[in-house]
Design a protein around this motif. Structure first.
Motif, PDB file in Angstrom:
ATOM      1  N   MET A 274      -7.442   5.077   0.590  1.00  0.00           N
ATOM      2  CA  MET A 274      -6.677   4.463  -0.488  1.00  0.00           C
ATOM      3  C   MET A 274      -6.199   3.075  -0.085  1.00  0.00           C
ATOM      4  SD  MET A 274      -4.513   7.724  -1.915  1.00  0.00           S
ATOM      5  CE  MET A 274      -3.855   6.801  -3.302  1.00  0.00           C
ATOM      6  N   GLU A 275      -5.864   2.269  -1.080  1.00  0.00           N
ATOM      7  CA  GLU A 275      -5.494   0.886  -0.837  1.00  0.00           C
ATOM      8  C   GLU A 275      -4.002   0.644  -0.915  1.00  0.00           C
ATOM      9  OE1 GLU A 275      -7.686  -1.548  -3.458  1.00  0.00           O
ATOM     10  OE2 GLU A 275      -9.649  -1.045  -2.606  1.00  0.00           O
ATOM     11  N   SER A 276      -3.219   1.673  -1.075  1.00  0.00           N
ATOM     12  CA  SER A 276      -1.776   1.510  -1.078  1.00  0.00           C
ATOM     13  C   SER A 276      -1.154   2.681  -0.359  1.00  0.00           C
ATOM     14  CB  SER A 276      -1.236   1.433  -2.519  1.00  0.00           C
ATOM     15  OG  SER A 276      -1.376   2.693  -3.153  1.00  0.00           O
ATOM     16  N   ARG A 277       0.163   2.606  -0.161  1.00  0.00           N
ATOM     17  CA  ARG A 277       0.855   3.637   0.593  1.00  0.00           C
ATOM     18  C   ARG A 277       1.503   4.677  -0.323  1.00  0.00           C
ATOM     19  NH1 ARG A 277       5.623   3.119   5.040  1.00  0.00           N
ATOM     20  NH2 ARG A 277       4.712   4.432   6.654  1.00  0.00           N
ATOM     21  N   GLY A 278       1.269   4.581  -1.617  1.00  0.00           N
ATOM     22  CA  GLY A 278       1.901   5.503  -2.541  1.00  0.00           C
ATOM     23  C   GLY A 278       1.182   6.828  -2.618  1.00  0.00           C
ATOM     24  N   LEU A 298       0.748  -1.296   5.149  1.00  0.00           N
ATOM     25  CA  LEU A 298       1.852  -2.173   4.762  1.00  0.00           C
ATOM     26  C   LEU A 298       1.355  -3.593   4.521  1.00  0.00           C
ATOM     27  CD1 LEU A 298       4.587  -0.940   7.260  1.00  0.00           C
ATOM     28  CD2 LEU A 298       4.452  -0.452   4.809  1.00  0.00           C
ATOM     29  N   ASP A 299       2.074  -4.325   3.721  1.00  0.00           N
ATOM     30  CA  ASP A 299       1.662  -5.686   3.370  1.00  0.00           C
ATOM     31  C   ASP A 299       1.713  -6.642   4.561  1.00  0.00           C
ATOM     32  OD1 ASP A 299       1.283  -4.882   0.771  1.00  0.00           O
ATOM     33  OD2 ASP A 299       3.285  -5.497   0.106  1.00  0.00           O
ATOM     34  N   ASP A 300       2.364  -6.237   5.648  1.00  0.00           N
ATOM     35  CA  ASP A 300       2.461  -7.101   6.822  1.00  0.00           C
ATOM     36  C   ASP A 300       1.105  -7.338   7.488  1.00  0.00           C
ATOM     37  OD1 ASP A 300       4.936  -5.582   6.288  1.00  0.00           O
ATOM     38  OD2 ASP A 300       5.757  -6.812   7.911  1.00  0.00           O
ATOM     39  N   TYR A 301       0.139  -6.472   7.203  1.00  0.00           N
ATOM     40  CA  TYR A 301      -1.139  -6.538   7.906  1.00  0.00           C
ATOM     41  C   TYR A 301      -2.265  -6.768   6.901  1.00  0.00           C
ATOM     42  CZ  TYR A 301       2.121  -4.233  10.982  1.00  0.00           C
ATOM     43  OH  TYR A 301       3.254  -3.921  11.695  1.00  0.00           O
ATOM     44  N   PRO A 302      -3.172  -7.701   7.191  1.00  0.00           N
ATOM     45  CA  PRO A 302      -4.220  -8.072   6.241  1.00  0.00           C
ATOM     46  C   PRO A 302      -5.148  -6.904   5.909  1.00  0.00           C
ATOM     47  CG  PRO A 302      -4.072  -9.666   8.039  1.00  0.00           C
ATOM     48  CD  PRO A 302      -3.223  -8.510   8.428  1.00  0.00           C
ATOM     49  N   ASP A 367      -1.493 -15.598   7.233  1.00  0.00           N
ATOM     50  CA  ASP A 367      -1.227 -15.631   5.786  1.00  0.00           C
ATOM     51  C   ASP A 367      -0.197 -14.564   5.392  1.00  0.00           C
ATOM     52  OD1 ASP A 367      -3.078 -17.638   5.611  1.00  0.00           O
ATOM     53  OD2 ASP A 367      -4.732 -16.322   4.997  1.00  0.00           O
ATOM     54  N   THR A 368      -0.315 -13.371   5.970  1.00  0.00           N
ATOM     55  CA  THR A 368       0.633 -12.320   5.630  1.00  0.00           C
ATOM     56  C   THR A 368       2.012 -12.626   6.168  1.00  0.00           C
ATOM     57  OG1 THR A 368       0.083 -11.031   7.626  1.00  0.00           O
ATOM     58  CG2 THR A 368      -1.190 -10.565   5.630  1.00  0.00           C
ATOM     59  N   MET A 369       2.089 -13.314   7.312  1.00  0.00           N
ATOM     60  CA  MET A 369       3.402 -13.692   7.868  1.00  0.00           C
ATOM     61  C   MET A 369       4.102 -14.663   6.914  1.00  0.00           C
ATOM     62  SD  MET A 369       2.462 -14.238  11.906  1.00  0.00           S
ATOM     63  CE  MET A 369       4.089 -14.842  12.292  1.00  0.00           C
ATOM     64  N   GLN A 370       3.341 -15.575   6.332  1.00  0.00           N
ATOM     65  CA  GLN A 370       3.949 -16.533   5.415  1.00  0.00           C
ATOM     66  C   GLN A 370       4.438 -15.863   4.134  1.00  0.00           C
ATOM     67  OE1 GLN A 370       1.042 -19.586   4.803  1.00  0.00           O
ATOM     68  NE2 GLN A 370       1.056 -20.278   6.927  1.00  0.00           N
TER      69      GLN A 370
END
Length: 373
Positions: A274-278, A298-302, A367-370
């Motif tokens: 899956m592409e999300s954590r839900g 998590l969104d922190d990682y590409p 990019d994710t850090m920004q």
């Protein structure tokens, strides 16, 4: 047509090669003797420091075979050569080849057999052990080298082996850490004894990495070893922990009956695809480990990194190469011998494009850090 065929007299060629090698080495030996005595051969001078008193013959094993040398004898000084060490019977490259065979996975008995077969000389285990001491010094220097880059991703695991402890053979571990640096290249950043992989071992291991300069860690990937999660939380506060999804799936499936194993395996693969954590509601039976196993979502990682940071497969492949060598040994007499062999094997396996080839495009992480900042 037959007139154009080049015929080589192998015996004559080998004889000439032996003579050429002998002459060249003896020229170097005589030049060193001239420097030590302070005078050339047959030269009369009051500045000489020693005298020549003939020579003695000794065999030296080189790549071309065994040659007999005439080594100068001196009176008034000890003749020491930079070309061949005193009492050396093999060329340095030959000994390095024997040690490389051992580090590549050849047993000490096989090294001895190969030495006798190729050079008609023995390389018993004790002699090989003495030669390895120099290699061990280099390994210690490599193990304790400063870490000069930042490593956003850190993969850790323990390699089990058997060692003698208090007169009995018990299981012990060597802890290994692979870092992916800010340029996307892999590097083995740490190897140390871990004994039973408890929290004290992990804390000592991570502390040693930090003292050597480990910084910038944002994700630690590993199995759920005792004390590892707590160590990451306390000593690397800016990093999250990603439990290896492969190990987690194995743990879950080990508790499923054979009748439902295929269905459960398919469901687990669908969860991690899956592409999300839900997904907690749909996977309530996995509550205990689903959080740690989906940190990579998590969104922190590409998204481009997810396939490689959700498992510990990279370090597991390295561990398999290590176990291939440790199985040859069986049980180690002490922890240091095991640690040195594991380190040597790691250096041998990674001495190709493993570390020079870029593993991840780390600009994606930037990019994710920004965006998260």
């Amino acid at each position: 047509m037959q007139d154009q065929i080049l015929q080589v007299d192998e015996n004559m060629l080998e004889t000439r090669l032996d003579r050429l090698v002998s002459e060249k080495v003896e020229q170097l030996l005589n030049a060193e003797a001239d420097e030590i005595t302070g005078a050339a051969r047959y030269e009369r001078t009051g500045d000489r420091k020693a005298y020549r008193v003939g020579h003695y013959e000794r065999d030296l094993t080189v790549k071309a075979g065994t040659v007999t040398l005439k080594v100068p004898k001196l009176k008034g000084a000890l003749f020491e050569s930079a070309v061949i060490e005193r009492y050396r019977r093999r060329e340095q490259s030959v000994e390095e080849a024997l040690i490389d065979m051992y580090l590549a996975g050849v047993s000490t008995r096989q090294v001895d057999d190969i030495s006798r077969l190729l050079w008609d000389e023995r390389m018993p285990s004790q002699t090989l052990s003495d030669k390895l001491k120099g290699v061990y010094a280099q390994i210690d220097e490599w193990r304790n080298r400063p870490l000069e880059r930042s490593y956003p991703y850190l993969f850790v695991d323990g390699v089990r082996h058997k060692r003698t402890w208090g007169g009995s053979v018990e299981n012990a571990s060597v802890l290994v850490a692979i870092g992916v640096d800010d340029t996307g290249h892999r590097e083995v950043v740490g190897v140390a004894e871990g004994m039973k992989e408890d929290r004290a071992s992990w804390e000592q291991f991570v502390r040693s990495l930090i003292e050597r300069g480990l910084r910038g860690v944002r994700l630690v990937v590993g199995d759920r070893c005792a004390g590892l999660v707590a160590t990451v939380n306390s000593m690397l506060p800016d990093a999250r922990y990603q439990r290896c999804t492969v190990h987690f799936m194995r743990n879950v499936l080990s508790r499923v009956s054979r009748k439902h194993a295929a269905w459960a395996a398919g469901a687990l693969k669908a969860v991690f695809a899956m592409e999300s954590r839900g997904l907690k509601a749909a996977a309530s039976c996995l509550r205990e480990g689903i959080g740690e196993s989906t940190t990579y979502l998590l969104d922190d990682y590409p998204v481009e990194h997810r396939r490689r940071i959700r498992t510990n497969n990279m370090i597991e492949r390295l561990n398999r190469e290590i176990r291939r060598r440790t199985r040859v040994v069986g049980s180690f007499p002490d922890g240091r011998s095991a640690l040195m062999l594991v380190c040597a094997r790691i250096r041998y396996v990674t001495a190709n494009d493993w570390s020079s080839r870029r593993y991840l495009n780390m600009s994606r992480l930037g990019d994710t850090m920004q965006t998260t900042d």
